[in-house]
Design a protein around this motif. Sequence first.
Motif, mmCIF file in Angstrom:
data_model
loop_
_atom_site.group_PDB
_atom_site.id
_atom_site.type_symbol
_atom_site.label_atom_id
_atom_site.label_comp_id
_atom_site.label_asym_id
_atom_site.label_seq_id
_atom_site.Cartn_x
_atom_site.Cartn_y
_atom_site.Cartn_z
ATOM 1 N N ILE A 199 0.855 -1.193 0.000
ATOM 2 C CA ILE A 199 0.000 0.000 0.000
ATOM 3 C C ILE A 199 0.888 1.240 0.000
ATOM 4 N N GLN A 200 0.242 2.370 -0.053
ATOM 5 C CA GLN A 200 0.949 3.638 0.145
ATOM 6 C C GLN A 200 0.046 4.574 0.918
ATOM 7 N N THR A 201 0.605 5.202 1.924
ATOM 8 C CA THR A 201 -0.147 6.158 2.731
ATOM 9 C C THR A 201 0.132 7.573 2.250
ATOM 10 N N MET A 202 -0.583 8.517 2.816
ATOM 11 C CA MET A 202 -0.372 9.914 2.442
ATOM 12 C C MET A 202 1.047 10.359 2.777
ATOM 13 N N THR A 203 1.496 10.029 3.976
ATOM 14 C CA THR A 203 2.856 10.419 4.356
ATOM 15 C C THR A 203 3.895 9.667 3.529
ATOM 16 N N GLY A 204 3.617 8.415 3.195
ATOM 17 C CA GLY A 204 4.542 7.641 2.379
ATOM 18 C C GLY A 204 4.730 8.262 1.004
ATOM 19 N N PHE A 205 3.639 8.757 0.403
ATOM 20 C CA PHE A 205 3.753 9.412 -0.906
ATOM 21 C C PHE A 205 4.573 10.691 -0.801
ATOM 22 N N ILE A 206 4.353 11.459 0.255
ATOM 23 C CA ILE A 206 5.109 12.706 0.428
ATOM 24 C C ILE A 206 6.605 12.415 0.521
ATOM 25 N N VAL A 207 6.967 11.363 1.258
ATOM 26 C CA VAL A 207 8.373 10.984 1.359
ATOM 27 C C VAL A 207 8.920 10.558 0.003
ATOM 28 N N GLN A 208 8.150 9.774 -0.737
ATOM 29 C CA GLN A 208 8.597 9.283 -2.035
ATOM 30 C C GLN A 208 8.899 10.439 -2.991
ATOM 31 N N VAL A 209 8.014 11.434 -3.024
ATOM 32 C CA VAL A 209 8.211 12.558 -3.938
ATOM 33 C C VAL A 209 9.317 13.485 -3.429
ATOM 34 N N ALA A 210 9.326 13.741 -2.124
ATOM 35 C CA ALA A 210 10.300 14.678 -1.560
ATOM 36 C C ALA A 210 11.727 14.172 -1.708
#
Length: 309
Positions: free
Chosen positions: A255-266
């Motif tokens: 899965i991916q969470t909201m915070t996980g996506f932010i880390v991935q992009v950042a």
Amino acid sequence: MKDKISVQQMIQQNQGKGSRGFVERLIPAILLIIASVSILTTIGILITLLTETVTFFSRVSFSQFFLEKDWNAFGQQPKYGIYSLILGTLKVTFIATLFAVPVGLGAALYLSEYASDTTRRIVKPILEILAGIPTIVYGFFALTFVTPLLRTFWTDLGSFNSVSPGLVIGIMVIPMIASLSEDAMSAVPQAIREGALGLGSTKLEVALKVVFPAALSGILASIVLAISRAIGETMIVALAAGSSPDSSLSLTNSIQTMTGFIVQVATGDATFGTDIYYSIYAVGFTLFVFTLIMNFISQWVTRRFREEY
């Protein structure tokens, strides 16, 4: 001569009072500035989130963001349906809450009602050490220990899943629930316990039917704060949950969470000014709204169920 000395002393005293008066007027201004730092910081964060989020929604429609189920920001035809990110966040939070609440409340009941003073002084600081462990350590613990352990008897469980990070986040928030709940239970007057015991109640009945309801506002507030902490957790889900948004209710898939996506992009190569870049602010603003709602719920619970003695 005496008159001259007394006049000089009065002048010195007045000068001293003048300097002290200046300091007394200066101190409140300094304290006001210090107290305003957190407020100004919050306002600055909110303004940043709002301006960048408005830019994102000038390029991506509200209906696509809130109504579509698929999220694929890096595809040739990007999709920005935040449903899958919210669902991933809620999966992990639900598992963490399901694990942490009974364990945390059990620990709080033991420390408040059954443990001796010596045991309490030893056990409570050790329990609170869990809150000081860096989340990156929890993330590697979930990835390299908890997940392989679960896969030994749960063969359908993927290498990245919802269960492992959820359990580890639950472990992380146990000290918050246990410590705050124990403080709320310890604040219940001893006379109430003695009265219940005098009426023939057992110690367990006193704990569950007297102390627990009396401390309910503090207990519920601790649970809400723990849920807020679980919603905003970043490194554990970034390492152990995966990076594949999933709109199904399965707990075994990546899965991916909201915070996980932010880390991935950042931490990736998102170019400034692109839709992907602005999407992290839209996701961050959504996360901000979630935590803000949880804080309001915590304050309402505290006022609604508060008992005064």
